[in-house]
Design an enzyme around this catalytic site. Structure first.
Site, short mmCIF file in Angstrom:
data_model
loop_
_atom_site.label_atom_id
_atom_site.label_comp_id
_atom_site.label_asym_id
_atom_site.label_seq_id
_atom_site.Cartn_x
_atom_site.Cartn_y
_atom_site.Cartn_z
N TYR A 131 0.85 -1.18 0.00
CA TYR A 131 0.00 0.00 0.00
C TYR A 131 0.89 1.23 0.00
O TYR A 131 1.80 1.36 0.83
CB TYR A 131 -0.90 -0.03 1.23
CG TYR A 131 -1.77 1.19 1.41
CD1 TYR A 131 -2.60 1.64 0.40
CD2 TYR A 131 -1.77 1.89 2.62
CE1 TYR A 131 -3.40 2.75 0.58
CE2 TYR A 131 -2.58 2.99 2.81
CZ TYR A 131 -3.39 3.43 1.79
OH TYR A 131 -4.18 4.53 1.97
N GLU A 135 4.53 9.79 1.53
CA GLU A 135 5.57 10.32 0.65
C GLU A 135 6.67 10.97 1.48
O GLU A 135 6.48 11.24 2.67
CB GLU A 135 4.97 11.34 -0.33
CG GLU A 135 3.96 10.72 -1.27
CD GLU A 135 3.47 11.68 -2.35
OE1 GLU A 135 2.72 11.23 -3.22
OE2 GLU A 135 3.85 12.88 -2.31
N GLY A 139 3.28 12.79 5.47
CA GLY A 139 2.99 11.62 6.27
C GLY A 139 1.60 11.76 6.87
O GLY A 139 0.61 11.31 6.30
N SER A 140 1.53 12.44 8.01
CA SER A 140 0.23 12.66 8.65
C SER A 140 -0.69 13.49 7.77
O SER A 140 -1.91 13.30 7.77
CB SER A 140 0.43 13.34 10.01
OG SER A 140 1.14 12.51 10.89
N GLY A 248 -9.82 0.01 9.98
CA GLY A 248 -9.44 -1.39 10.10
C GLY A 248 -7.95 -1.57 10.24
O GLY A 248 -7.48 -2.41 11.02
N ARG A 250 -5.89 0.44 11.63
CA ARG A 250 -5.50 0.82 13.00
C ARG A 250 -5.78 -0.31 13.98
O ARG A 250 -4.97 -0.58 14.88
CB ARG A 250 -6.22 2.10 13.40
CG ARG A 250 -5.66 3.31 12.68
CD ARG A 250 -6.56 4.53 12.74
NE ARG A 250 -5.93 5.62 11.98
CZ ARG A 250 -6.56 6.68 11.51
NH1 ARG A 250 -7.87 6.81 11.71
NH2 ARG A 250 -5.90 7.60 10.84
N GLN A 286 8.30 -9.19 45.92
CA GLN A 286 7.02 -8.52 45.75
C GLN A 286 7.10 -7.37 44.76
O GLN A 286 6.14 -7.14 43.98
CB GLN A 286 6.51 -8.01 47.09
CG GLN A 286 5.06 -7.53 47.04
CD GLN A 286 4.54 -7.12 48.40
OE1 GLN A 286 5.07 -6.18 49.00
NE2 GLN A 286 3.53 -7.81 48.90
N GLY A 348 20.34 -7.81 31.82
CA GLY A 348 21.24 -7.78 30.67
C GLY A 348 20.87 -8.77 29.59
O GLY A 348 21.12 -8.54 28.40
N GLU A 371 0.07 3.89 10.52
CA GLU A 371 -1.40 3.90 10.49
C GLU A 371 -1.97 5.15 11.19
O GLU A 371 -3.06 5.13 11.74
CB GLU A 371 -1.99 2.64 11.12
CG GLU A 371 -1.57 1.35 10.46
CD GLU A 371 -2.18 1.15 9.08
OE1 GLU A 371 -2.94 2.03 8.62
OE2 GLU A 371 -1.89 0.12 8.45
#
Length: 388
Positions: A131, A135, A139-140, A248, A250, A286, A348, A371
């Site tokens: 898909y 570019e 983006g957003s 969908g 997302r 704990q 580690g 997305e």
């Protein structure tokens, strides 16, 4: 997956078919994906052969109609599948999600001839799909895209570039958003571009933090000729097509975060039950128990939230878009945090590749970006609230 997953799904009352779907995906992931995930990551290997094995299982067209080989399943069904696959490898699951997004767009917005021409080979996974929306300079702000398509006889000629495209160079088809009209969302159209289209080229494989088993390249159009018959739904329909796939998508990427984070918690539970310090297994301390308890609580909350959002999308609820944005933001943030906490609990050893934890942290980080960034998710949610 562990019993915690089964316990949570029973609260959501999965039906027998959904449980069978979930178990099928879990079995495939455990058998064919999990044993290879670390090596694929280390070698930056794109496992096209194993990806294609998902076709006979019905995973090449999860929510594509069955007349072209699709499984015609719902969004909750898809979430169960992607969660299960991601427990073995989030990057593998994410690519299957992207392929399905592209196939779904052709199914929903293509005419009958296009559906019959493209989808049988996509649903069988004979062809893989990518898909192409983002570019280098957009983006957003997707409506600002610059890739242009100009009609020339029976073809369109495309010029421009797409950035961060998963599967670029390996996929066989590319669903591409390009500008055929004026600036803004109404000038965008959608094209199905085959890999062998004249003028289509690919950039170098990007060196990424995670998702190493997926190729990620620029898709470059230099006077790229695409038959006019490959235009979906006419000129100007592209932005609507792009937006229709996002809810969908997302949910799918949230499911990938959930599965990966569950794997991280499972690893942390196993490690802390074996590792000893100061004369005791460390899961007897704990302070550590409280951290495990919080991780479990957060994951279960994320799971129920995601399943509820998927159910709303299946029902076409009026607030499904808001819920999809909320689920994407919440689940991907929780998923990364749980994986990062699991790494910390390994000490580690969590930093070593062979334990698989650092890979999960690297793979899940990008889910908070793609997305739609989680900042954009907050914008969508806030607008839905304020617009009441």
């Amino acid at each position: 997956m562990d019993a915690a997953v089964d316990a949570s799904t029973s609260q959501f009352e999965l039906n027998e078919e959904q449980r069978a779907i979930q178990e099928m995906a879990q079995a495939f992931a455990a058998d064919r994906v999990a044993p290879n995930a670390l090596e694929w990551d280390r070698a930056k290997h794109f496992p096209a052969d194993v990806i294609r094995e998902t076709g006979p299982l019905g995973l090449g067209g999860i929510y594509v109609r069955d007349d072209v080989g699709g499984s015609a399943l719902g969004r909750l069904d898809a979430v169960l599948i992607f969660e299960a696959l991601a427990h073995a490898d989030p990057a593998f699951s994410s690519f299957i999600s992207i392929h399905n997004m592209a196939a779904s767009m052709i199914d929903r917005f293509g005419n009958d001839e296009q559906r019959q021409r493209f989808l049988p080979k996509l649903t069988s996974m004979e062809w893989l799909a990518s898909y192409c929306l983002t570019e280098p300079g957009s983006g957003s702000d997707a409506a600002a895209l610059k890739t242009r398509a100009v009609k020339n006889g029976d073809d369109y000629v495309l010029n421009g570039a797409k950035q961060f495209i998963s599967g670029a160079g390996d996929s066989d088809l590319y669903v591409v958003m390009a500008r055929t009209g004026a600036d803004g969302p109404k000038g965008i159209s959608t094209f199905v571009v085959p890999k062998d289209a004249p003028g289509l080229a690919f950039g170098a494989n990007e060196h990424k933090m995670g998702w190493h088993m997926q190729s990620t390249r620029q898709v470059i159009f230099e006077d790229c000729k695409v038959p006019a018959e490959n235009l979906l739904s006419g000129e100007g329909a592209g932005f609507g097509i792009a937006m229709a796939g996002l809810d969908g998508g997302r949910l799918n990427i949230a499911a990938c975060s959930l599965g990966g984070a569950q794997s991280a918690l499972d690893k942390a539970l196993a490690y802390t039950g074996e590792r000893k310090a100061f004369g005791s297994k460390i899961n007897q301390f704990q302070a550590l128990q409280f951290r495990l308890a919080d991780m479990e609580t957060e994951l279960q909350a994320a799971r129920i939230f995601l399943y509820a959002a998927a159910s709303k999308l299946d029902r076409k609820a009026a607030d499904a878009g808001k819920w999809s944005a909320m689920a994407k933001r919440f689940v991907t943030d929780i998923g990364f945090n749980v994986a990062n906490e699991a790494l910390q609990l390994h000490g580690g050893y969590g930093y070593l590749h062979d334990y698989g934890i650092e890979k999960l942290v690297r793979d899940l980080r990008v889910h908070q970006i793609l997305e739609g960034t989680n900042e954009i998710m907050r914008v969508i949610i806030a607008r839905a609230l304020i617009g009441r």
